[in-house]
Enzyme design. Structure first.
Site, PDB file in Angstrom:
ATOM      1  N   GLY A  31       0.627  -1.235   0.192  1.00 42.43           N
ATOM      2  CA  GLY A  31       0.207  -0.151  -0.028  1.00 42.43           C
ATOM      3  C   GLY A  31       1.016   1.212  -0.543  1.00 42.43           C
ATOM      4  CG  HIS A  37       3.201   0.470  -5.262  1.00 43.60           C
ATOM      5  ND1 HIS A  37       3.335   1.663  -4.577  1.00 43.60           N
ATOM      6  CD2 HIS A  37       3.944  -0.465  -5.001  1.00 43.60           C
ATOM      7  CE1 HIS A  37       3.985   1.142  -3.453  1.00 43.60           C
ATOM      8  NE2 HIS A  37       3.897  -0.554  -3.549  1.00 43.60           N
ATOM      9  NE  ARG A 189      10.421   0.997   5.230  1.00 43.04           N
ATOM     10  CZ  ARG A 189      10.166  -0.316   4.788  1.00 43.04           C
ATOM     11  NH1 ARG A 189      10.489  -0.757   3.254  1.00 43.04           N
ATOM     12  NH2 ARG A 189       9.758  -1.428   5.540  1.00 43.04           N
TER      13      ARG A 189
HETATM   14  P1  AMP Z   1       5.832  -2.576  -1.496  1.00 42.39           P
HETATM   15  O1  AMP Z   1       4.762  -1.836  -1.576  1.00 42.39           O
HETATM   16  O2  AMP Z   1       7.206  -1.302  -1.076  1.00 42.39           O
HETATM   17  O3  AMP Z   1       6.276  -3.770  -0.581  1.00 42.39           O
HETATM   18  O4  AMP Z   1       6.183  -2.858  -2.954  1.00 42.39           O
HETATM   19  C1  AMP Z   1       4.769  -3.755  -4.179  1.00 42.39           C
HETATM   20  C2  AMP Z   1       6.088  -3.931  -5.192  1.00 42.39           C
HETATM   21  O5  AMP Z   1       5.865  -2.639  -5.744  1.00 42.39           O
HETATM   22  C3  AMP Z   1       7.691  -4.629  -4.892  1.00 42.39           C
HETATM   23  O6  AMP Z   1       7.502  -6.220  -6.135  1.00 42.39           O
HETATM   24  C4  AMP Z   1       7.746  -3.179  -5.491  1.00 42.39           C
HETATM   25  O7  AMP Z   1       9.348  -3.805  -5.277  1.00 42.39           O
HETATM   26  C5  AMP Z   1       7.503  -2.603  -5.828  1.00 42.39           C
HETATM   27  N1  AMP Z   1       8.590  -1.354  -5.574  1.00 42.39           N
HETATM   28  C6  AMP Z   1       8.273  -0.414  -4.929  1.00 42.39           C
HETATM   29  N2  AMP Z   1       9.097   0.571  -5.337  1.00 42.39           N
HETATM   30  C7  AMP Z   1       9.512   0.964  -6.437  1.00 42.39           C
HETATM   31  C8  AMP Z   1       9.943   1.630  -7.457  1.00 42.39           C
HETATM   32  N3  AMP Z   1      10.302   2.176  -7.506  1.00 42.39           N
HETATM   33  N4  AMP Z   1       9.917   1.044  -8.944  1.00 42.39           N
HETATM   34  C9  AMP Z   1       9.607  -0.314  -9.468  1.00 42.39           C
HETATM   35  N5  AMP Z   1       8.865  -0.674  -8.464  1.00 42.39           N
HETATM   36  C10 AMP Z   1       8.713  -0.855  -7.260  1.00 42.39           C
END
Ligand code: AMP
Length: 284
Positions: A31, A37, A189
């Site tokens: 989220g 995302h 974050r």
């Molecule tokens: P998270 O919500 O941080 O667990 O991320 C969910 C998904 O989004 C994971 O597969 C992450 O690697 C991807 N993600 C997060 N930040 C980025 C970004 N800056 N660029 C591409 N994918 C991302």
């Protein structure tokens, strides 16, 4: 676009929207969705007939309860971002639905994929938590394709290993890291960074760029590449928790950058622990 909380509602929604033989895509997230995302959701929308975006802050992958408590959340924003990027349904379960009373199964992945770098800093439990929730999401959604970000490079390796080892019938797609205009990798974050921290946070990407420049100029020693990146980070006042040169498929450490490699970095900036990485191909 639908928002559902239970597995029953989720499966019913997928049944309703899936054409005969249609492809189901899954984008797992925690989220507080941003453009990174959204890029995954758009990639899923381009390939799939049904796109499920899961929004679940998975407690079992946090080693630090303060980090879990401080993790930003904004469901109405997430729903808007997911809808605009082409999601069919947002699956936002409660913790008690994912881990009901009596839950006692954990997926363990042994060896260097889970016990180095993020596995050292956050403990191997972190990746056991990731592997377990991803396996569960695959079971709940039954996707044909799942989309992950290169931003979490070690997580991508763990998920590919999990999928191969358990013969899970899911294709794993890795999408490129989306960055702010100045290069900072987007992360949920980042909102916790003060203005000063935000400037210091550029240390990670600038260090990675220095590593890439070093290789482009012909340097092949991983130690020298790491030293160049560390120096640039130090100039920004940031000390890396780790910088490492790795095989992109296994995350085994490389001493020579004589083939495609990942340079991965983690550092604490203010109250936030940030990670980033870059793929370097010395032959290009
Ligand atoms: P998270 O919500 O941080 O667990 O991320 C969910 C998904 O989004 C994971 O597969 C992450 O690697 C991807 N993600 C997060 N930040 C980025 C970004 N800056 N660029 C591409 N994918 C991302």
């Amino acid at each position: 676009m639908d928002v559902v909380r239970t597995v029953e509602q989720l499966r019913e929604t997928i049944r309703e929207h899936r054409p005969k033989g249609g492809i189901v895509g899954l984008v797992p997230t925690m989220g507080f969705l941003h453009e990174g995302h959204a890029s995954l959701i758009r990639a899923a929308h381009a390939r799939c007939d049904v796109v499920v975006v899961s929004v679940f802050v998975n407690p079992t992958q946090f080693n630090d309860s303060a980090d879990l408590a401080a993790y930003p959340r904004d469901e109405s924003h997430d729903v808007a971002v997911a809808a605009a990027a082409g999601a069919t349904v947002v699956f936002a379960p409660e913790v008690t639905d994912v881990y009901p009373k009596g839950f006692c199964t954990t997926v363990h992945i042994d060896g260097p994929i889970t016990d180095t770098l993020e596995g050292t800093s956050r403990g191997p439990q972190h990746f056991f938590g990731v592997a377990t929730v991803v396996a569960k999401l695959f079971g709940m959604v039954g996707p044909d394709v799942a989309f992950f970000g290169q931003k979490d490079a070690q997580q991508c390796v763990v998920v590919r290993r999990l999928t191969r080892d358990l013969d899970l019938p899911v294709e794993i797609v890795t999408c490129p890291t989306v960055r702010e205009p100045d290069g900072l990798a987007m992360s949920s974050r980042n909102v916790r960074l003060s203005a000063d921290d935000r400037r210091s946070a550029l240390a990670l990407v600038r260090g990675l760029e220095a590593a890439a420049t070093c290789v482009r100029r012909g340097q092949r020693s991983a130690a020298t590449v790491v030293a160049a990146a560390s120096q640039v980070m130090a100039d920004h006042g940031v000390e890396p928790e780790y910088i490492a040169v790795l095989d992109p498929d296994t995350f085994a450490a490389l001493t020579e950058v004589d083939r495609r490699a990942v340079v991965a970095v983690a550092a604490r900036v203010g109250p936030v622990r940030l990670i980033d990485n870059i793929v370097i191909d010395p032959d290009r």
